[in-house]
Motif scaffolding. Structure first.
Motif, PDB file in Angstrom:
ATOM      1  N   PRO A 206       0.794  -1.231   0.000  1.00  0.00           N
ATOM      2  CA  PRO A 206       0.000   0.000   0.000  1.00  0.00           C
ATOM      3  C   PRO A 206       0.827   1.283   0.000  1.00  0.00           C
ATOM      4  N   ALA A 207       1.954   1.302   0.706  1.00  0.00           N
ATOM      5  CA  ALA A 207       2.770   2.519   0.747  1.00  0.00           C
ATOM      6  C   ALA A 207       3.298   2.863  -0.640  1.00  0.00           C
ATOM      7  N   ARG A 208       3.731   1.876  -1.367  1.00  0.00           N
ATOM      8  CA  ARG A 208       4.264   2.111  -2.709  1.00  0.00           C
ATOM      9  C   ARG A 208       3.136   2.412  -3.686  1.00  0.00           C
ATOM     10  N   LEU A 209       1.995   1.776  -3.491  1.00  0.00           N
ATOM     11  CA  LEU A 209       0.832   2.099  -4.306  1.00  0.00           C
ATOM     12  C   LEU A 209       0.389   3.537  -4.070  1.00  0.00           C
ATOM     13  N   THR A 210       0.435   3.982  -2.819  1.00  0.00           N
ATOM     14  CA  THR A 210       0.087   5.364  -2.493  1.00  0.00           C
ATOM     15  C   THR A 210       1.020   6.337  -3.202  1.00  0.00           C
ATOM     16  N   ALA A 211       2.313   6.017  -3.219  1.00  0.00           N
ATOM     17  CA  ALA A 211       3.269   6.886  -3.901  1.00  0.00           C
ATOM     18  C   ALA A 211       2.947   7.004  -5.386  1.00  0.00           C
ATOM     19  N   VAL A 212       2.552   5.895  -5.983  1.00  0.00           N
ATOM     20  CA  VAL A 212       2.185   5.915  -7.406  1.00  0.00           C
ATOM     21  C   VAL A 212       0.944   6.781  -7.618  1.00  0.00           C
ATOM     22  N   ILE A 213      -0.049   6.626  -6.747  1.00  0.00           N
ATOM     23  CA  ILE A 213      -1.281   7.396  -6.886  1.00  0.00           C
ATOM     24  C   ILE A 213      -1.015   8.884  -6.701  1.00  0.00           C
ATOM     25  N   ILE A 214      -0.238   9.247  -5.681  1.00  0.00           N
ATOM     26  CA  ILE A 214       0.107  10.657  -5.483  1.00  0.00           C
ATOM     27  C   ILE A 214       0.919  11.163  -6.674  1.00  0.00           C
ATOM     28  N   GLY A 215       1.786  10.304  -7.212  1.00  0.00           N
ATOM     29  CA  GLY A 215       2.564  10.693  -8.376  1.00  0.00           C
ATOM     30  C   GLY A 215       1.692  10.979  -9.582  1.00  0.00           C
ATOM     31  N   LEU A 216       0.612  10.222  -9.742  1.00  0.00           N
ATOM     32  CA  LEU A 216      -0.318  10.481 -10.835  1.00  0.00           C
ATOM     33  C   LEU A 216      -1.084  11.787 -10.598  1.00  0.00           C
ATOM     34  N   ALA A 217      -1.342  12.073  -9.325  1.00  0.00           N
ATOM     35  CA  ALA A 217      -2.039  13.320  -8.990  1.00  0.00           C
ATOM     36  C   ALA A 217      -1.109  14.520  -9.126  1.00  0.00           C
ATOM     37  N   CYS A 218       0.201  14.303  -8.986  1.00  0.00           N
ATOM     38  CA  CYS A 218       1.208  15.376  -9.078  1.00  0.00           C
ATOM     39  C   CYS A 218       2.262  14.941 -10.081  1.00  0.00           C
ATOM     40  N   PRO A 219       2.156  15.343 -11.333  1.00  0.00           N
ATOM     41  CA  PRO A 219       3.112  14.873 -12.347  1.00  0.00           C
ATOM     42  C   PRO A 219       4.568  15.126 -11.997  1.00  0.00           C
ATOM     43  N   ALA A 221       6.042  14.377  -9.327  1.00  0.00           N
ATOM     44  CA  ALA A 221       6.558  13.330  -8.444  1.00  0.00           C
ATOM     45  C   ALA A 221       7.005  12.133  -9.278  1.00  0.00           C
ATOM     46  N   ARG A 222       8.193  12.228  -9.872  1.00  0.00           N
ATOM     47  CA  ARG A 222       8.716  11.149 -10.711  1.00  0.00           C
ATOM     48  C   ARG A 222       9.219   9.992  -9.855  1.00  0.00           C
ATOM     49  N   ALA A 246       6.340  15.272  -1.311  1.00  0.00           N
ATOM     50  CA  ALA A 246       7.392  16.291  -1.340  1.00  0.00           C
ATOM     51  C   ALA A 246       7.734  16.692  -2.772  1.00  0.00           C
ATOM     52  N   TYR A 247       7.929  15.695  -3.638  1.00  0.00           N
ATOM     53  CA  TYR A 247       8.264  16.019  -5.021  1.00  0.00           C
ATOM     54  C   TYR A 247       7.057  16.567  -5.773  1.00  0.00           C
ATOM     55  N   GLY A 248       5.866  16.080  -5.442  1.00  0.00           N
ATOM     56  CA  GLY A 248       4.669  16.578  -6.109  1.00  0.00           C
ATOM     57  C   GLY A 248       4.426  18.050  -5.844  1.00  0.00           C
ATOM     58  N   LEU A 249       4.707  18.493  -4.620  1.00  0.00           N
ATOM     59  CA  LEU A 249       4.511  19.896  -4.246  1.00  0.00           C
ATOM     60  C   LEU A 249       5.803  20.708  -4.340  1.00  0.00           C
ATOM     61  N   GLN A 250       6.907  20.030  -4.678  1.00  0.00           N
ATOM     62  CA  GLN A 250       8.218  20.683  -4.773  1.00  0.00           C
ATOM     63  C   GLN A 250       8.617  21.345  -3.451  1.00  0.00           C
ATOM     64  N   ARG A 287      -5.470  19.468  -1.427  1.00  0.00           N
ATOM     65  CA  ARG A 287      -5.949  19.280  -2.805  1.00  0.00           C
ATOM     66  C   ARG A 287      -5.379  17.993  -3.398  1.00  0.00           C
ATOM     67  N   VAL A 288      -4.109  17.720  -3.105  1.00  0.00           N
ATOM     68  CA  VAL A 288      -3.497  16.473  -3.581  1.00  0.00           C
ATOM     69  C   VAL A 288      -4.213  15.263  -2.975  1.00  0.00           C
TER      70      VAL A 288
END
Length: 314
Positions: A206-219, A221-222, A246-250, A287-288
């Motif tokens: 789930p933690a890694r899945l969450t990172a992927v989902i947040i990454g999709l919400a914040c381009p 977050a590579r 962090a990366y999604g919001l810079q 918002r994220v």
């Protein structure tokens, strides 16, 4: 049998909507004990009875009692006709709206005064808050938003989808135990070892899945930088959603913080990101959370459709 998988996905879909709408209504939980409170009481009772300081064995026994009890209760509830119990129990054990409400309270507090922001963030973090600067308060709230989106939304949803109510209740009681006895204190370093390690196992996907989902919400977050910085975190799992946020919001998250009067020199996640944070950055994190929640909801619908199509060929 053919529709079992899609029925679970539909129950999760409805539960996520119900949780996002109602959250945790005070009129209800002021009258009856929340399931998380009951789980906490069970963990506390076992801690008092079994934690004699003899070693890890008592902690393993305590975890086994909690897991078996949760699994049996989940199985019993699942035998009730229809999917009403599934939807209601799952909705109660999801935490999207309550998470957003608690995080938003920190932003609202900061807009009033630093002391109000400190009091609000003290409700959702365990670190010392009395000497926090505005940026420390905002950073703590955003970290909590990312980590608890994984622990309180994605992980429960994932395990419900995998194993229904038994898996969901096993996850929640393990997570509750980890939050109460999983710390490396003198009293709990041995007794809480099993709960902490099992919680790490249950949160790995789930933690890694969450990172992927947040990454999709914040381009922004590579995956590469997120994976690299996730390893800097003291937790094997919490670093993933935190690095993605962090990366999604810079912005820079983690970093030094104080526990029980002792300053811990933790590394920053996204070290080059913005460090002076405030209420507006918390609002951006909220918002994220909602965009990520919407993507998770869409993913649940997609899983349900795939299951229905797959079962139709059996």
């Amino acid at each position: 049998m053919q529709s079992l998988g899609s029925d679970v996905a539909m129950a999760l879909f409805l539960a996520m909507l119900l949780d996002a709408w109602l959250g945790e209504p005070r009129w209800l939980w002021s009258r009856v004990a929340h399931p998380a409170v009951i789980m906490g009481r069970a963990v506390g009772w076992l801690d008092q009875r079994l934690n004699t300081g003899a070693g890890r064995g008592e902690g393993v026994l305590a975890l086994a009692v909690l897991v078996i009890g949760a699994g049996v209760l989940g199985w019993a509830l699942q035998q009730l006709p229809g999917r009403v119990a599934d939807v209601l129990v799952c909705a109660v054990l999801l935490a999207q709206k309550s998470l957003v409400d608690h995080v938003r309270a920190v932003a609202d507090g900061l807009r009033t005064s630093l002391d109000d922001g400190r009091r609000a963030v003290a409700m959702i973090v365990s670190r010392d808050t009395g000497e926090m600067r505005e940026s420390d308060v905002a950073r703590s709230a955003i970290e909590s938003a990312a980590e608890n989106f994984s622990d309180g939304v994605i992980a429960p949803a994932f395990w419900f989808l995998v194993g229904g109510l038994p898996a969901l209740l096993i996850y929640k009681v393990t997570n509750t135990a980890d939050s109460m006895i999983g710390y490396r204190t003198q009293r709990h370093e041995k007794f809480g070892w099993a709960a902490a390690r099992f919680d790490d196992v249950l949160n790995w996907i789930p933690a890694r899945l969450t990172a992927v989902i947040i990454g999709l919400a914040c381009p922004g977050a590579r995956l590469g930088p997120v994976r690299r910085d996730a390893r800097l975190h003291r937790s094997p799992n919490a670093g993933w959603p935190e690095a993605a946020m962090a990366y999604g919001l810079q912005i820079a998250l983690s970093g030094p913080r104080r526990y029980d009067g002792v300053m811990r020199d933790y590394a920053f996640v996204n070290d080059g990101g913005k460090r002076e944070l405030g209420a507006d950055d918390i609002a951006a994190a909220i918002r994220v959370l909602w965009v990520s929640w919407g993507m998770a909801l869409t993913l649940v619908v997609a899983v349900g459709l795939v299951m229905r199509v797959a079962f139709s060929f059996w």
